[in-house]
Scaffold this motif. Structure first.
Motif: not given
Length: 333
Positions: A101-105, A108-110, A309-314
Protein backbone atom coordinates in the motif's frame (compact mmCIF):
# COMPACT_ATOMS: atom_id res chain seq x y z
CA UNK A 1 8.84 2.74 -10.67
CA UNK A 2 9.13 4.10 -14.18
CA UNK A 3 9.25 1.94 -17.31
CA UNK A 4 9.87 2.69 -20.95
CA UNK A 5 7.03 3.52 -23.28
CA UNK A 6 5.28 1.04 -25.52
CA UNK A 7 4.39 -2.60 -25.00
CA UNK A 8 7.46 -3.37 -22.87
CA UNK A 9 6.62 -0.57 -20.45
CA UNK A 10 2.99 -1.66 -20.11
CA UNK A 11 4.02 -5.29 -19.65
CA UNK A 12 6.48 -4.39 -16.89
CA UNK A 13 3.91 -2.21 -15.16
CA UNK A 14 1.19 -4.88 -15.23
CA UNK A 15 3.68 -7.52 -14.11
CA UNK A 16 4.51 -5.41 -11.07
CA UNK A 17 0.83 -4.91 -10.28
CA UNK A 18 0.17 -8.64 -10.68
CA UNK A 19 2.99 -9.64 -8.33
CA UNK A 20 1.85 -7.09 -5.75
CA UNK A 21 -1.76 -8.31 -5.94
CA UNK A 22 -0.64 -11.94 -5.57
CA UNK A 23 1.50 -11.08 -2.56
CA UNK A 24 -1.41 -9.25 -0.91
CA UNK A 25 -3.77 -12.22 -1.48
CA UNK A 26 -1.26 -14.67 0.03
CA UNK A 27 -0.72 -12.40 3.02
CA UNK A 28 -4.46 -12.02 3.56
CA UNK A 29 -4.71 -15.82 3.58
CA UNK A 30 -1.97 -16.08 6.19
CA UNK A 31 -3.69 -13.52 8.42
CA UNK A 32 -7.10 -15.18 7.99
CA UNK A 33 -5.71 -18.61 8.86
CA UNK A 34 -4.07 -17.23 12.01
CA UNK A 35 -7.09 -15.27 13.24
CA UNK A 36 -10.13 -17.18 11.93
CA UNK A 37 -10.52 -20.77 13.18
CA UNK A 38 -13.56 -23.13 13.03
CA UNK A 39 -16.10 -22.56 15.77
CA UNK A 40 -15.88 -26.10 17.18
CA UNK A 41 -12.10 -25.77 17.59
CA UNK A 42 -12.61 -22.65 19.65
CA UNK A 43 -15.05 -24.38 22.02
CA UNK A 44 -13.84 -27.91 22.83
CA UNK A 45 -11.04 -30.40 22.49
CA UNK A 46 -11.01 -32.46 19.30
CA UNK A 47 -9.67 -35.76 18.09
CA UNK A 48 -6.20 -35.32 16.65
CA UNK A 49 -7.02 -37.72 13.83
CA UNK A 50 -10.35 -36.51 12.49
CA UNK A 51 -11.17 -33.35 14.44
CA UNK A 52 -14.24 -34.82 16.14
CA UNK A 53 -15.37 -32.60 19.06
CA UNK A 54 -15.17 -34.66 22.27
CA UNK A 55 -16.10 -32.16 24.98
CA UNK A 56 -14.54 -32.17 28.42
CA UNK A 57 -14.40 -35.97 28.80
CA UNK A 58 -11.74 -37.62 26.69
CA UNK A 59 -12.48 -41.29 25.79
CA UNK A 60 -9.81 -43.87 25.07
CA UNK A 61 -11.07 -44.25 21.50
CA UNK A 62 -12.58 -41.64 19.15
CA UNK A 63 -16.28 -42.33 18.49
CA UNK A 64 -15.97 -40.89 14.98
CA UNK A 65 -12.87 -42.43 13.45
CA UNK A 66 -12.12 -45.17 15.98
CA UNK A 67 -8.58 -44.01 16.46
CA UNK A 68 -6.96 -44.55 19.83
CA UNK A 69 -6.52 -41.22 21.57
CA UNK A 70 -3.14 -42.30 22.93
CA UNK A 71 -1.97 -42.63 19.31
CA UNK A 72 -3.74 -39.83 17.40
CA UNK A 73 -3.68 -37.38 20.28
CA UNK A 74 -5.97 -34.55 21.26
CA UNK A 75 -6.15 -31.13 19.63
CA UNK A 76 -6.85 -28.39 22.13
CA UNK A 77 -8.19 -24.99 21.02
CA UNK A 78 -4.89 -23.25 21.81
CA UNK A 79 -2.90 -25.91 19.97
CA UNK A 80 -5.15 -25.64 16.93
CA UNK A 81 -4.66 -21.88 16.84
CA UNK A 82 -0.86 -22.27 16.99
CA UNK A 83 -0.85 -24.92 14.27
CA UNK A 84 -2.88 -22.74 11.92
CA UNK A 85 -0.37 -19.88 12.10
CA UNK A 86 1.57 -17.93 14.67
CA UNK A 87 1.35 -14.27 15.61
CA UNK A 88 4.72 -13.53 14.02
CA UNK A 89 3.63 -14.78 10.60
CA UNK A 90 0.44 -12.75 10.80
CA UNK A 91 2.33 -9.55 11.66
CA UNK A 92 4.84 -10.22 8.88
CA UNK A 93 2.01 -10.66 6.38
CA UNK A 94 0.42 -7.41 7.58
CA UNK A 95 3.75 -5.62 7.10
CA UNK A 96 3.95 -6.86 3.51
CA UNK A 97 0.42 -5.65 2.81
CA UNK A 98 1.16 -2.20 4.25
CA UNK A 99 4.42 -2.07 2.28
CA UNK A 100 2.49 -2.70 -0.94
CA UNK A 101 0.00 0.00 0.00
CA UNK A 102 2.89 2.36 0.72
CA UNK A 103 4.23 1.75 -2.79
CA UNK A 104 0.85 2.65 -4.26
CA UNK A 105 0.69 5.73 -2.02
CA UNK A 106 4.15 6.82 -3.11
CA UNK A 107 3.06 6.53 -6.73
CA UNK A 108 0.08 8.75 -5.94
CA UNK A 109 2.35 11.36 -4.35
CA UNK A 110 4.60 11.38 -7.41
CA UNK A 111 1.74 11.68 -9.88
CA UNK A 112 -0.02 14.40 -7.88
CA UNK A 113 3.17 16.39 -7.40
CA UNK A 114 4.15 16.14 -11.06
CA UNK A 115 0.65 17.18 -12.10
CA UNK A 116 0.93 20.24 -9.88
CA UNK A 117 4.40 21.08 -11.18
CA UNK A 118 3.27 20.80 -14.80
CA UNK A 119 0.04 22.73 -14.35
CA UNK A 120 -0.29 26.08 -16.15
CA UNK A 121 -0.20 27.93 -12.85
CA UNK A 122 3.17 26.42 -11.96
CA UNK A 123 4.85 26.27 -15.36
CA UNK A 124 3.22 29.15 -17.18
CA UNK A 125 5.48 31.88 -15.85
CA UNK A 126 3.29 32.93 -12.91
CA UNK A 127 6.18 32.39 -10.49
CA UNK A 128 9.97 32.18 -10.41
CA UNK A 129 11.40 29.35 -12.51
CA UNK A 130 14.77 27.68 -12.04
CA UNK A 131 16.75 26.87 -15.20
CA UNK A 132 20.01 25.03 -15.72
CA UNK A 133 22.06 24.16 -18.79
CA UNK A 134 25.24 22.11 -18.93
CA UNK A 135 26.92 22.19 -22.33
CA UNK A 136 30.16 22.51 -24.22
CA UNK A 137 30.78 25.23 -26.80
CA UNK A 138 33.21 24.49 -29.61
CA UNK A 139 34.24 26.48 -32.69
CA UNK A 140 33.42 25.26 -36.17
CA UNK A 141 36.64 23.79 -37.59
CA UNK A 142 35.18 22.75 -40.94
CA UNK A 143 33.41 24.65 -43.69
CA UNK A 144 31.58 23.63 -46.83
CA UNK A 145 32.14 27.00 -48.44
CA UNK A 146 34.06 27.31 -51.67
CA UNK A 147 36.83 29.33 -50.02
CA UNK A 148 37.51 26.64 -47.35
CA UNK A 149 38.99 23.18 -47.53
CA UNK A 150 37.63 20.12 -45.74
CA UNK A 151 40.52 19.78 -43.29
CA UNK A 152 40.09 20.87 -39.66
CA UNK A 153 41.61 24.16 -38.61
CA UNK A 154 44.10 23.26 -35.87
CA UNK A 155 44.19 26.68 -34.22
CA UNK A 156 40.48 26.26 -33.42
CA UNK A 157 41.08 23.07 -31.43
CA UNK A 158 39.59 24.29 -28.13
CA UNK A 159 36.33 24.20 -26.21
CA UNK A 160 34.39 26.20 -23.63
CA UNK A 161 32.75 24.12 -20.91
CA UNK A 162 29.59 25.97 -19.89
CA UNK A 163 27.47 25.70 -16.77
CA UNK A 164 24.50 28.08 -16.71
CA UNK A 165 22.02 28.31 -13.85
CA UNK A 166 19.50 31.11 -13.51
CA UNK A 167 16.12 32.09 -12.08
CA UNK A 168 13.61 33.96 -14.22
CA UNK A 169 10.19 35.41 -13.48
CA UNK A 170 7.94 36.47 -16.32
CA UNK A 171 10.85 36.32 -18.75
CA UNK A 172 13.10 38.54 -16.59
CA UNK A 173 16.35 37.11 -15.22
CA UNK A 174 16.40 37.68 -11.47
CA UNK A 175 19.58 35.86 -10.44
CA UNK A 176 21.97 33.14 -11.47
CA UNK A 177 25.55 32.20 -12.21
CA UNK A 178 27.39 31.28 -15.38
CA UNK A 179 30.76 29.50 -15.44
CA UNK A 180 32.63 29.30 -18.75
CA UNK A 181 35.92 27.38 -18.69
CA UNK A 182 38.14 27.85 -21.75
CA UNK A 183 40.65 25.08 -22.52
CA UNK A 184 42.55 23.72 -25.50
CA UNK A 185 41.61 20.12 -26.21
CA UNK A 186 44.03 17.67 -24.64
CA UNK A 187 45.74 20.26 -22.45
CA UNK A 188 45.30 21.05 -18.76
CA UNK A 189 45.84 24.82 -18.85
CA UNK A 190 42.60 26.74 -18.68
CA UNK A 191 41.00 30.09 -17.89
CA UNK A 192 37.58 30.56 -16.32
CA UNK A 193 35.05 33.34 -16.76
CA UNK A 194 32.49 33.51 -13.93
CA UNK A 195 29.38 35.67 -14.25
CA UNK A 196 27.00 36.85 -11.53
CA UNK A 197 23.73 37.57 -13.33
CA UNK A 198 22.11 39.40 -10.42
CA UNK A 199 25.03 41.78 -9.88
CA UNK A 200 25.88 41.82 -13.62
CA UNK A 201 29.57 41.36 -12.85
CA UNK A 202 32.26 39.01 -14.14
CA UNK A 203 35.54 37.62 -12.83
CA UNK A 204 38.33 36.16 -14.96
CA UNK A 205 40.57 33.56 -13.29
CA UNK A 206 43.65 31.84 -14.66
CA UNK A 207 44.65 28.19 -14.29
CA UNK A 208 45.83 28.76 -10.70
CA UNK A 209 42.45 30.34 -9.85
CA UNK A 210 44.06 33.74 -9.40
CA UNK A 211 41.87 36.70 -10.32
CA UNK A 212 43.08 38.29 -13.55
CA UNK A 213 40.35 40.87 -14.05
CA UNK A 214 36.98 41.92 -12.66
CA UNK A 215 34.29 44.14 -14.08
CA UNK A 216 30.70 44.60 -15.13
CA UNK A 217 28.67 43.61 -18.16
CA UNK A 218 29.54 46.90 -19.88
CA UNK A 219 33.27 46.07 -19.66
CA UNK A 220 33.06 43.03 -21.94
CA UNK A 221 35.07 43.97 -25.03
CA UNK A 222 37.55 42.50 -27.48
CA UNK A 223 40.50 43.21 -25.17
CA UNK A 224 38.94 41.22 -22.33
CA UNK A 225 38.13 38.31 -24.61
CA UNK A 226 41.65 38.14 -26.03
CA UNK A 227 43.00 38.22 -22.47
CA UNK A 228 40.75 35.27 -21.62
CA UNK A 229 42.14 33.24 -24.53
CA UNK A 230 45.69 34.33 -23.70
CA UNK A 231 45.40 32.98 -20.13
CA UNK A 232 44.33 29.65 -21.59
CA UNK A 233 47.43 29.74 -23.82
CA UNK A 234 45.38 29.98 -27.03
CA UNK A 235 46.71 32.15 -29.87
CA UNK A 236 44.04 34.46 -31.31
CA UNK A 237 46.07 35.76 -34.25
CA UNK A 238 44.59 33.29 -36.75
CA UNK A 239 42.20 34.57 -39.43
CA UNK A 240 39.27 32.58 -38.05
CA UNK A 241 39.45 34.15 -34.61
CA UNK A 242 37.54 37.26 -35.62
CA UNK A 243 34.39 35.14 -35.60
CA UNK A 244 35.49 33.37 -32.39
CA UNK A 245 35.90 36.69 -30.55
CA UNK A 246 32.57 38.00 -31.86
CA UNK A 247 30.72 34.87 -30.78
CA UNK A 248 32.47 34.81 -27.41
CA UNK A 249 31.33 38.37 -26.77
CA UNK A 250 27.81 37.43 -27.81
CA UNK A 251 27.95 34.45 -25.43
CA UNK A 252 28.99 36.53 -22.42
CA UNK A 253 26.73 39.49 -23.10
CA UNK A 254 23.77 37.25 -23.89
CA UNK A 255 24.27 35.33 -20.64
CA UNK A 256 23.66 38.56 -18.72
CA UNK A 257 20.63 39.65 -20.71
CA UNK A 258 18.92 36.50 -22.00
CA UNK A 259 20.33 33.07 -20.99
CA UNK A 260 17.43 31.32 -22.71
CA UNK A 261 18.31 33.13 -25.91
CA UNK A 262 21.90 31.94 -25.52
CA UNK A 263 20.67 28.37 -25.20
CA UNK A 264 18.63 28.56 -28.39
CA UNK A 265 21.05 30.80 -30.29
CA UNK A 266 24.05 28.49 -29.89
CA UNK A 267 22.30 25.18 -30.46
CA UNK A 268 23.32 24.96 -34.10
CA UNK A 269 19.94 25.44 -35.77
CA UNK A 270 20.27 27.70 -38.78
CA UNK A 271 23.81 28.72 -37.84
CA UNK A 272 26.41 29.58 -40.41
CA UNK A 273 29.19 27.15 -41.29
CA UNK A 274 31.72 29.97 -41.06
CA UNK A 275 35.01 28.87 -39.51
CA UNK A 276 35.26 29.81 -35.84
CA UNK A 277 31.50 30.06 -35.23
CA UNK A 278 30.74 28.81 -31.72
CA UNK A 279 27.95 26.34 -31.19
CA UNK A 280 26.71 24.08 -28.42
CA UNK A 281 27.77 20.43 -28.56
CA UNK A 282 24.67 19.19 -26.74
CA UNK A 283 24.57 18.51 -23.01
CA UNK A 284 21.65 18.58 -20.60
CA UNK A 285 19.12 21.19 -19.57
CA UNK A 286 16.24 21.39 -17.11
CA UNK A 287 13.72 23.85 -15.75
CA UNK A 288 11.05 23.87 -13.08
CA UNK A 289 9.57 25.84 -10.18
CA UNK A 290 12.06 27.43 -7.81
CA UNK A 291 12.96 24.88 -5.15
CA UNK A 292 12.84 21.96 -7.59
CA UNK A 293 15.55 20.26 -9.61
CA UNK A 294 15.10 19.29 -13.23
CA UNK A 295 11.39 20.14 -13.16
CA UNK A 296 10.78 18.30 -9.89
CA UNK A 297 7.88 19.60 -7.80
CA UNK A 298 8.47 22.23 -5.15
CA UNK A 299 9.50 20.76 -1.76
CA UNK A 300 6.46 22.14 0.10
CA UNK A 301 3.99 20.30 -2.14
CA UNK A 302 6.08 17.15 -2.16
CA UNK A 303 6.63 17.14 1.62
CA UNK A 304 3.01 17.81 2.59
CA UNK A 305 1.66 14.99 0.39
CA UNK A 306 4.37 12.60 1.55
CA UNK A 307 3.65 13.33 5.19
CA UNK A 308 -0.09 12.96 4.63
CA UNK A 309 0.16 9.58 2.90
CA UNK A 310 2.88 8.41 5.31
CA UNK A 311 0.79 9.42 8.33
CA UNK A 312 -2.31 7.62 7.08
CA UNK A 313 -0.39 4.43 6.24
CA UNK A 314 1.44 4.55 9.57
CA UNK A 315 -1.84 4.85 11.47
CA UNK A 316 -3.36 2.00 9.46
CA UNK A 317 -0.31 -0.23 10.10
CA UNK A 318 -0.22 0.38 13.86
CA UNK A 319 -3.99 -0.09 14.22
CA UNK A 320 -3.94 -3.32 12.23
CA UNK A 321 -0.96 -4.71 14.15
CA UNK A 322 -2.68 -4.01 17.49
CA UNK A 323 -5.91 -5.66 16.33
CA UNK A 324 -4.04 -8.72 15.07
CA UNK A 325 -2.23 -9.07 18.42
CA UNK A 326 -5.46 -8.60 20.40
CA UNK A 327 -7.37 -11.13 18.30
CA UNK A 328 -4.62 -13.74 18.56
CA UNK A 329 -4.43 -13.34 22.32
CA UNK A 330 -8.18 -13.82 22.57
CA UNK A 331 -7.96 -17.09 20.65
CA UNK A 332 -5.29 -18.42 23.00
CA UNK A 333 -7.15 -17.35 26.15
Amino acid sequence: MFYGSGFEGQLGEWLTYGISALAILVCLGVIARALLVPSDVRRVCCCGGCGYAMGDRIPEQCPECGGRIAKVGVSTPAMAVRLRGGLGWALLAWSVICGSLAQVGWGYVQQAAWAAAMSPGMMGGSGPTQHSWQTKFAPNRFSSGARSNTQPTDDLNFRIDGSLSWVSDGGTVESGTVTLTLQRNGEAKQATMSLDLAERTFELNDASDAVVRKGGAADIDETLLKLWFEKADIDTSGPSFARVIADSKRLLSGSFDDPEGVQSGFSGFGMTDELGALRSQGGSSSSGPVGGMGGMPVPEYWTVRTQLVGGILGLVYITGAVLIWWRHRRLLA
